[in-house]
Design a protein around this motif. Sequence first.
Motif, mmCIF file in Angstrom:
data_model
loop_
_atom_site.group_PDB
_atom_site.id
_atom_site.type_symbol
_atom_site.label_atom_id
_atom_site.label_comp_id
_atom_site.label_asym_id
_atom_site.label_seq_id
_atom_site.Cartn_x
_atom_site.Cartn_y
_atom_site.Cartn_z
ATOM 1 N N MET A 38 40.028 -59.884 -17.042
ATOM 2 C CA MET A 38 38.641 -60.081 -17.504
ATOM 3 C C MET A 38 37.693 -59.178 -16.696
ATOM 4 S SD MET A 38 36.281 -63.510 -17.402
ATOM 5 C CE MET A 38 36.068 -63.549 -15.626
ATOM 6 N N TRP A 39 37.948 -59.116 -15.402
ATOM 7 C CA TRP A 39 37.103 -58.258 -14.565
ATOM 8 C C TRP A 39 37.271 -56.783 -14.972
ATOM 9 C CZ3 TRP A 39 39.394 -61.183 -9.798
ATOM 10 C CH2 TRP A 39 38.748 -62.410 -9.649
ATOM 11 N N VAL A 40 38.509 -56.422 -15.337
ATOM 12 C CA VAL A 40 38.759 -55.032 -15.763
ATOM 13 C C VAL A 40 37.983 -54.752 -17.059
ATOM 14 C CG1 VAL A 40 40.513 -53.414 -16.570
ATOM 15 C CG2 VAL A 40 41.048 -54.956 -14.677
ATOM 16 N N LYS A 41 38.049 -55.710 -17.973
ATOM 17 C CA LYS A 41 37.347 -55.552 -19.248
ATOM 18 C C LYS A 41 35.836 -55.447 -19.004
ATOM 19 C CE LYS A 41 38.565 -57.092 -23.840
ATOM 20 N NZ LYS A 41 39.080 -58.130 -24.697
ATOM 21 N N ALA A 42 35.355 -56.228 -18.047
ATOM 22 C CA ALA A 42 33.932 -56.172 -17.704
ATOM 23 C C ALA A 42 33.569 -54.773 -17.183
ATOM 24 C CB ALA A 42 33.606 -57.229 -16.661
ATOM 25 N N LEU A 43 34.499 -54.187 -16.438
ATOM 26 C CA LEU A 43 34.253 -52.822 -15.928
ATOM 27 C C LEU A 43 34.158 -51.818 -17.072
ATOM 28 C CD1 LEU A 43 36.402 -52.282 -12.720
ATOM 29 C CD2 LEU A 43 34.026 -51.649 -13.053
ATOM 30 N N ASP A 44 35.058 -51.978 -18.070
ATOM 31 C CA ASP A 44 34.992 -51.113 -19.251
ATOM 32 C C ASP A 44 33.614 -51.220 -19.899
ATOM 33 O OD1 ASP A 44 37.531 -49.857 -19.484
ATOM 34 O OD2 ASP A 44 38.418 -51.716 -20.241
ATOM 35 N N ILE A 45 33.152 -52.466 -20.066
ATOM 36 C CA ILE A 45 31.879 -52.679 -20.765
ATOM 37 C C ILE A 45 30.712 -52.129 -19.954
ATOM 38 C CG2 ILE A 45 30.309 -54.396 -21.778
ATOM 39 C CD1 ILE A 45 32.731 -56.239 -22.156
ATOM 40 N N VAL A 46 30.704 -52.431 -18.657
ATOM 41 C CA VAL A 46 29.563 -51.988 -17.844
ATOM 42 C C VAL A 46 29.522 -50.464 -17.773
ATOM 43 C CG1 VAL A 46 30.241 -51.861 -15.375
ATOM 44 C CG2 VAL A 46 28.171 -53.050 -16.028
ATOM 45 N N MET A 47 30.684 -49.836 -17.747
ATOM 46 C CA MET A 47 30.708 -48.363 -17.723
ATOM 47 C C MET A 47 30.165 -47.791 -19.033
ATOM 48 S SD MET A 47 31.458 -47.379 -14.777
ATOM 49 C CE MET A 47 31.135 -45.717 -15.319
ATOM 50 N N GLU A 48 30.507 -48.437 -20.163
ATOM 51 C CA GLU A 48 29.949 -47.968 -21.444
ATOM 52 C C GLU A 48 28.432 -48.143 -21.437
ATOM 53 O OE1 GLU A 48 31.424 -46.234 -23.759
ATOM 54 O OE2 GLU A 48 33.344 -46.438 -22.726
ATOM 55 N N LYS A 49 27.951 -49.245 -20.856
ATOM 56 C CA LYS A 49 26.503 -49.477 -20.804
ATOM 57 C C LYS A 49 25.835 -48.410 -19.932
ATOM 58 C CE LYS A 49 26.254 -54.431 -21.726
ATOM 59 N NZ LYS A 49 25.642 -55.698 -21.371
ATOM 60 N N ILE A 50 26.503 -48.045 -18.862
ATOM 61 C CA ILE A 50 25.944 -47.004 -17.977
ATOM 62 C C ILE A 50 25.889 -45.676 -18.734
ATOM 63 C CG2 ILE A 50 26.459 -45.616 -15.908
ATOM 64 C CD1 ILE A 50 27.415 -48.224 -14.582
ATOM 65 N N ARG A 51 26.940 -45.402 -19.495
ATOM 66 C CA ARG A 51 26.988 -44.154 -20.278
ATOM 67 C C ARG A 51 25.799 -44.099 -21.241
ATOM 68 N NH1 ARG A 51 28.999 -42.575 -25.078
ATOM 69 N NH2 ARG A 51 29.732 -44.665 -25.597
ATOM 70 N N PRO A 97 33.661 -63.966 -24.148
ATOM 71 C CA PRO A 97 33.958 -65.375 -24.451
ATOM 72 C C PRO A 97 35.441 -65.653 -24.635
ATOM 73 C CG PRO A 97 32.962 -64.276 -26.348
ATOM 74 C CD PRO A 97 32.878 -63.319 -25.199
ATOM 75 N N GLU A 98 36.211 -64.602 -24.926
ATOM 76 C CA GLU A 98 37.646 -64.822 -25.160
ATOM 77 C C GLU A 98 38.366 -65.353 -23.913
ATOM 78 O OE1 GLU A 98 36.004 -61.934 -25.067
ATOM 79 O OE2 GLU A 98 37.299 -60.213 -24.653
ATOM 80 N N PHE A 99 37.739 -65.213 -22.732
ATOM 81 C CA PHE A 99 38.387 -65.722 -21.511
ATOM 82 C C PHE A 99 38.005 -67.177 -21.218
ATOM 83 C CE2 PHE A 99 38.641 -61.156 -21.165
ATOM 84 C CZ PHE A 99 39.973 -60.987 -20.812
ATOM 85 N N ARG A 100 37.100 -67.707 -22.047
ATOM 86 C CA ARG A 100 36.720 -69.121 -21.982
ATOM 87 C C ARG A 100 36.328 -69.589 -20.571
ATOM 88 N NH1 ARG A 100 40.491 -72.263 -26.289
ATOM 89 N NH2 ARG A 100 39.938 -70.937 -28.037
ATOM 90 N N THR A 101 35.537 -68.775 -19.909
ATOM 91 C CA THR A 101 35.108 -69.169 -18.568
ATOM 92 C C THR A 101 33.867 -70.029 -18.639
ATOM 93 O OG1 THR A 101 33.819 -67.127 -18.384
ATOM 94 C CG2 THR A 101 36.010 -67.127 -17.377
ATOM 95 N N ASN A 102 33.682 -70.800 -17.588
ATOM 96 C CA ASN A 102 32.457 -71.569 -17.431
ATOM 97 C C ASN A 102 31.910 -71.157 -16.068
ATOM 98 O OD1 ASN A 102 30.443 -73.405 -17.492
ATOM 99 N ND2 ASN A 102 31.770 -75.171 -17.883
#
Length: 542
Positions: free
Chosen positions: A71-84, A47-52
């Motif tokens: 934001m896309w990079v941060k999303a990659l960090d998150i998705v990789m943690e979810k995969i882990r 949400p910090e990127f305030r996208t719609n």
Amino acid sequence: MMEEKPVNTNPLYLGFDLSTQSLKAVVTNEALEVLYEASVNFDKDLPEFRTNGGVNKDERNSKIVSAQPIMWVKALDIVMEKIRLLEFPIDTIVGISGAGQQHGSVYWRRGAQKMLQTLDSGKFLHDQLAFAFSVTHSPVWMDSSTTEYCDKLEKFVGGPEELAKITGSKAYERFTGSQISKIFHTKREAYNSTERISLVSSFACSIFLGDYAGIDYSDGSGMNLLDIRTKTWDAKCLEGATSNESNLEAKLGMPVPSESVLGTVSNYFVERYGFSPDCKVVAFTGDNPSSFAAMALGPTDIAVSLGTSDTVFLSLDSLPEEGLGEGHIFANPMSSREHYMAMVCFKNGSLTRERVRRDAADRSWKIFNELLNSTPRGNFGNIGMYYDLWEIIPKVRNGDHRFNKEGSKLNKFTSKEVEVRALIEGQFLSRRIHAERIGCKTSKESKILATGGASGNEDILQVLSDVFNAPVYVQDTSSSADLGACYRIKHALAEEGSSFMEVVGNKASFKKVCDPNRDAKEIYDNMAKRFEVLEKSIVQGS
Ligand code: XUL
């Protein structure tokens, strides 16, 4: 004695889709069955990127639409943690590939290549790549602020048709060439400090590779810069977008075949997540090419996606002789060196079907279908064309057009039944005519694969089948871009020279839902000819 390397008996594939609203990951086995999934939704999870809807619209000019690459990079960090956290053996992943929303561009600042090559596995990507971008807001495909740069580019190469002959498309605002042109002309300092320009697809690929990944031929065809025959950057287009001293060719890097293995996964992912150092990175491509690969269509098949807007996809063995500029021609992601795919987008799809359903059928699909089925094929010669929005193909303004069997213009049809059939027949006749112009040739073997929301409506699909005179199929599983990435990994890692169809084959399971009626060919061949003439008259009057 040499230690024997254990044979990997369970190879897995990891596919991504970095799309407009989310980043999705899917893990399949060798049989291409989905085993695990993970995703990040930009609006909700970041949400910090305030996208719609995953993007930021400029407050003063709604034509300017962007998203922050960090934001896309941060999303990659998150998705990789979810995969882990899924706790499967990550070291059995043998290949990574992915898809990205088409046309969006990422501007890497001077020094970013070094950053990619020396990522510290103890830290998040977004901490390390925070200053990697010379343009902090990447223009995305929804941006339409570049009309003047489109005009300039078309003029420079000799007109829209000429540009389409070189690149497979006339100039479009969202296409990357005009977007780069705008940055070159309005943000010169940022342009000059750019080391490399990636598409969204090759940007994500670069992170996994730990180095700049080439733009693949298929997604690269959505830029108005790539010569679709030679698969090299066209000097005239590069100059028309920027200038002959802009160094653009070097900033774009060499384009690569979509089916190429670009290297092994970066050490960052080996150390941080336990990937095997042998895990291969296959070129990423655009989301439409990747979904197209997931449909695994045969050479005479047609895919019709019936969504908010409708899109027709075709496989082409060679470039059409005429009709370049009607829609888009991309290198085919399944055999990008030799073959092509065509994509024709129509803005007035479900949007318009829903409007007519509201006005003629009390918002009910049941009533809509009853009305549709109570009129004969050919609709007594009546023809309708309905546009809620300015259409892309054909280029016409919004408005409705109704004609009787003599071709005279009417204000209204005599009944709601005729109105409903005129809408559906008119939409599919238009899809057929424009698909034919770009090289679509149906044969006895042809199938139509219907996808998207309206593909659940068999009465509508029957009209589609009749108008194209081919059976209509739907796919059991959704043909998503992330799954397409896994198909492409399997193909890229297969024995050299094997075709996509040999490797992936009929993996995509189709279910037949309708056959064309016997009288359909005669009725709709005639009607298509009449429709074409009437449509031309509307284009001229628009
Ligand atoms: C295709 C296009 C969109 C995006 C969506 O030309 O602009 O479909 O690829 O992600």
